[in-house]
Design an enzyme around this catalytic site. Structure first.
Site, short mmCIF file in Angstrom:
data_model
loop_
_atom_site.label_atom_id
_atom_site.label_comp_id
_atom_site.label_asym_id
_atom_site.label_seq_id
_atom_site.Cartn_x
_atom_site.Cartn_y
_atom_site.Cartn_z
N HIS A 170 -0.72 -6.90 -4.11
CA HIS A 170 -2.16 -6.75 -3.89
C HIS A 170 -2.70 -5.42 -4.40
O HIS A 170 -3.79 -5.02 -4.04
CB HIS A 170 -2.49 -6.96 -2.41
N ASP A 222 -7.82 -4.79 7.17
CA ASP A 222 -8.74 -5.91 7.41
C ASP A 222 -8.09 -7.25 7.07
O ASP A 222 -8.53 -8.29 7.54
CB ASP A 222 -9.99 -5.77 6.51
N GLU A 256 -16.49 -0.88 12.38
CA GLU A 256 -16.62 -0.77 10.92
C GLU A 256 -18.09 -0.86 10.54
O GLU A 256 -18.95 -0.97 11.43
CB GLU A 256 -15.83 -1.89 10.20
P1 FAD Z 1 1.93 -3.84 -3.51
O1 FAD Z 1 0.61 -3.88 -4.13
O2 FAD Z 1 2.92 -4.81 -3.96
O3 FAD Z 1 2.52 -2.34 -3.64
C1 FAD Z 1 1.72 -1.20 -3.48
C2 FAD Z 1 2.50 0.06 -3.87
O4 FAD Z 1 3.50 0.29 -2.90
C3 FAD Z 1 3.22 -0.03 -5.21
O5 FAD Z 1 3.27 1.24 -5.79
C4 FAD Z 1 4.59 -0.50 -4.82
O6 FAD Z 1 5.57 -0.12 -5.77
C5 FAD Z 1 4.78 0.20 -3.49
N1 FAD Z 1 5.60 -0.57 -2.56
C6 FAD Z 1 5.52 -1.87 -2.25
N2 FAD Z 1 6.44 -2.18 -1.31
C7 FAD Z 1 7.09 -1.05 -1.04
C8 FAD Z 1 8.16 -0.71 -0.17
N3 FAD Z 1 8.74 -1.62 0.61
N4 FAD Z 1 8.58 0.57 -0.15
C9 FAD Z 1 8.01 1.51 -0.94
N5 FAD Z 1 7.02 1.25 -1.79
C10 FAD Z 1 6.57 -0.02 -1.83
N6 FAD Z 1 -5.85 -1.53 2.53
C11 FAD Z 1 -6.23 -0.89 3.65
O7 FAD Z 1 -5.77 0.21 3.93
N7 FAD Z 1 -7.11 -1.46 4.52
C12 FAD Z 1 -7.63 -2.71 4.32
O8 FAD Z 1 -8.40 -3.19 5.13
C13 FAD Z 1 -7.24 -3.40 3.14
N8 FAD Z 1 -7.70 -4.64 2.91
C14 FAD Z 1 -7.31 -5.29 1.78
C15 FAD Z 1 -7.79 -6.59 1.55
C16 FAD Z 1 -7.40 -7.28 0.43
C17 FAD Z 1 -7.93 -8.68 0.19
C18 FAD Z 1 -6.53 -6.67 -0.50
C19 FAD Z 1 -6.13 -7.39 -1.74
C20 FAD Z 1 -6.06 -5.39 -0.29
C21 FAD Z 1 -6.44 -4.69 0.85
N9 FAD Z 1 -5.97 -3.40 1.12
C22 FAD Z 1 -6.35 -2.76 2.26
C23 FAD Z 1 -5.17 -2.68 0.12
C24 FAD Z 1 -3.68 -2.75 0.40
O9 FAD Z 1 -3.33 -1.80 1.37
C25 FAD Z 1 -2.96 -2.44 -0.91
O10 FAD Z 1 -3.24 -3.50 -1.80
C26 FAD Z 1 -1.48 -2.25 -0.79
O11 FAD Z 1 -1.01 -2.04 -2.09
C27 FAD Z 1 -0.71 -3.33 -0.07
O12 FAD Z 1 -0.46 -4.43 -0.87
P2 FAD Z 1 1.02 -5.04 -1.07
O13 FAD Z 1 1.74 -5.13 0.20
O14 FAD Z 1 0.81 -6.27 -1.86
O15 FAD Z 1 1.73 -3.91 -1.93
#
Ligand code: FAD
Length: 536
Positions: free
Chosen positions: A106, A173, A284
């Site tokens: 994401h 969220d 919020e």
């Molecule tokens: P990824 O996007 O897959 O990874 C994010 C980063 O972390 C990359 O650099 C990756 O290499 C690293 N990473 C992933 N897993 C690990 C691990 N296990 N150990 C170390 N590094 C790792 N954020 C908020 O704070 N508040 C919100 O309300 C919010 N709402 C969102 C709503 C939507 C619809 C979306 C798409 C995103 C939202 N986000 C929000 C953002 C979210 O926190 C980030 O997208 C975050 O990257 C988490 O997504 P992911 O778990 O898919 O991680």
């Protein structure tokens, strides 16, 4: 596992494809022994479909093909993968291979991708739940916790904790994000004013460092690594397990929305609520620009307190500010007490009276609310499209200047997506972590969450993002990007400011060969040439 000749072919194709768009990596003359010799409980794939899937994210604007995809079954698999890369490159003192942990994909700008490198699909670590039973000792709810895999989705952490009548305290969220992904950023939502971001609610981590060592860390043990990893953008280690603090879960939530046309009243009311112990459990806000019929769109989920007056409400083209609040309760014991508290709190607010809308939903429904929108957008083909989001932390002292210039002037409408705006309290953030926030006691999250269904709307959204950033620059507003994205190390240094020294020292210690999370583009790897054109 595939044979090494098949690996070579796929590595070549992947590197060639990645190189065409992004970087040049010299093609190996023989399969690198490291991956071929990897023995995993999970799996290693060079399949084109797997490589292509690992090069996608929610932003839908970057496609950096890796050379291999690992589906780890254990922390040992994660460690073996990183250690192999580290050992080979350490011995050679060079090498282009990098390793990216991919959560739920994401990210917005390729942050979880690894051009020509190895992507670890962390969700496979969580296969089968990836969670211990929540631990709640009788009479000691304050010490309750759940151990979750770094690849677990927050929705699953919630479901598991609810089995014991407990839940994490601080949220995002949207819950279909991974534990490791949000803890690498911060994790903020409407509970953060009281409990801090998610990174303030972690008791312990198991981490695989950039040298391939598995380490436990906490406030007491390996504390520097613990704080480095929290908000560390994946730079110091891969989170394989996190111990998350829990609180007793409420059953129900009273969910309320009201509108303001005056920014000062909106902001002061938000701050009144977020500075008090006697308050809502979630606060919020949203900005609504040039949208008629906004109250009508609420009616499917909320009831107006005064339907007649609500139906006559006319936004008159004004910029409006929606304050969204929630109060937790358990129906049996607390309903009347809760209603009194809610009424008392509402009586202190200066919203437009005809715009009070309320709803009662289960705690799970409330927390998982964005998933409902996701399903709708998916069914319309509007989920997997570009998302040129811009998230900022704006210091309180300049939020008026920001609002005055941006809402209504730079942005003339917000038909492409919501704009969130709510205050956070610095005191709830731990300054030993890697998260970067403005240097003021109160700062605002301002999130421009645009979707771009067409090329034209993408260009338009990017242009507006640039205008907002340029305005901040011109006006000397010392905001910080959240989920940051920069193209050069100079910009990263400016982002970290005083913290840059500590951040880069930690990198030297925990990932000295710059193997981890290359998609953040903070530290460049020796031997890899990046093309700037793909990273505007
Ligand atoms: P990824 O996007 O897959 O990874 C994010 C980063 O972390 C990359 O650099 C990756 O290499 C690293 N990473 C992933 N897993 C690990 C691990 N296990 N150990 C170390 N590094 C790792 N954020 C908020 O704070 N508040 C919100 O309300 C919010 N709402 C969102 C709503 C939507 C619809 C979306 C798409 C995103 C939202 N986000 C929000 C953002 C979210 O926190 C980030 O997208 C975050 O990257 C988490 O997504 P992911 O778990 O898919 O991680």
């Amino acid at each position: 596992m595939q044979s090494s000749s098949s690996y070579f072919l796929h590595l070549f194709v992947a590197v060639a494809l990645a190189g065409a768009a992004t970087m040049h990596v010299s093609a190996p003359v023989a399969p690198p022994p490291l991956l071929g010799s990897l023995r995993l409980e999970g799996s290693l794939s060079f399949d084109e479909g797997d490589l292509s899937a690992a090069a996608r994210d929610f932003g839908n604007r970057r496609r950096l093909l890796p050379a291999a995809v690992v589906r780890p079954a254990s922390a040992a698999d994660v460690a073996a993968t990183v250690r192999n890369v580290f050992r080979q490159q350490g011995a050679a003192r060079s090498g282009a291979l990098t390793v990216a942990a991919l959560g739920h994909g994401h990210s917005l700008n390729g942050q979880a991708q690894a051009a020509g490198g190895v992507v670890l699909r962390m969700e496979s670590l969580a296969a089968g739940g990836g969670m211990s039973r929540a631990v709640v000792r009788p009479g000691a709810e304050a010490e309750a916790y759940v151990d979750a895999s770094g690849g677990a989705l927050w929705i699953d952490v919630l479901r598991e904790s609810l089995k014991q009548g407990m839940a994490p305290r601080s949220w995002t969220d949207y819950l279909h994000l991974t534990v490791g992904g949000t803890l690498s950023n911060a994790g903020v939502s409407g509970q953060a004013f009281r409990h801090g971001p998610q990174i303030s609610n972690v008791l312990q981590l198991e981490v695989v460092t950039g040298k391939g060592e598995v380490m436990n860390c906490s406030d007491k043990e390996n504390a520097d690594l613990f704080h480095a990893v929290l908000g560390g953008l994946g730079q110091f280690g891969i989170i394989t397990r996190a111990r998350i603090a829990l609180e007793p879960a409420p059953k129900m939530v009273k969910w309320i929305r009201v509108l303001y046309s005056d920014f000062r009243s909106f902001m002061e009311d938000q701050e009144m609520l977020t500075s008090s112990m006697e308050s809502f459990d979630y606060v919020e806000g949203f900005v609504i620009i040039n949208r008629t019929g906004i109250l009508n769109s609420w009616r499917s989920s909320f009831d107006p307190q005064d339907p007649v007056r609500a139906s006559k409400f006319d936004s008159g083209g004004r910029v409006l500010f929606c304050l969204e609040m929630a109060k937790n309760f358990n129906r049996e014991e607390l309903e009347s007490k809760n209603n009194n508290q809610v009424e008392q709190l509402l009586s202190k607010l200066r919203y437009i009276p005809s715009t009070l809308f309320q709803s009662e939903v289960s705690y799970l429904e409330f927390l998982d609310r964005v998933h409902v929108s996701e399903l709708k957008l998916r069914s319309m083909g509007l989920w997997e499209i570009p998302h040129p989001w811009l998230n900022l932390f704006v210091p309180r002292s300049r939020i008026h200047d920001f609002a005055r210039e941006v809402f209504g002037k730079i942005l003339k409408d917000n038909s492409n997506g919501p704009i969130l705006l709510y205050p956070l309290n610095r005191i709830k953030w731990d300054n030993r972590t890697s998260a970067v926030i403005p240097d003021e006691e109160i700062f605002y999250l301002v999130a421009f969450l645009s979707s771009a269904p067409s090329q034209g709307s993408l260009e338009q959204a990017l242009k507006l993002n640039t205008e907002v950033l340029e305005f901040c620059n011109r006006a000397g507003i010392r905001m910080k990007q959240y989920l940051p994205h920069y193209s050069t190390q100079e910009e990263w240094r400016a982002h970290f400011g005083d913290q840059w020294g500590r951040f880069s020292r930690r990198k030297e210690i925990y990932d000295p060969l710059n193997i981890l999370a290359p998609g953040q583009r903070i530290f460049h790897k020796a031997g890899v040439q990046y093309s700037s054109s793909t990273w505007q």
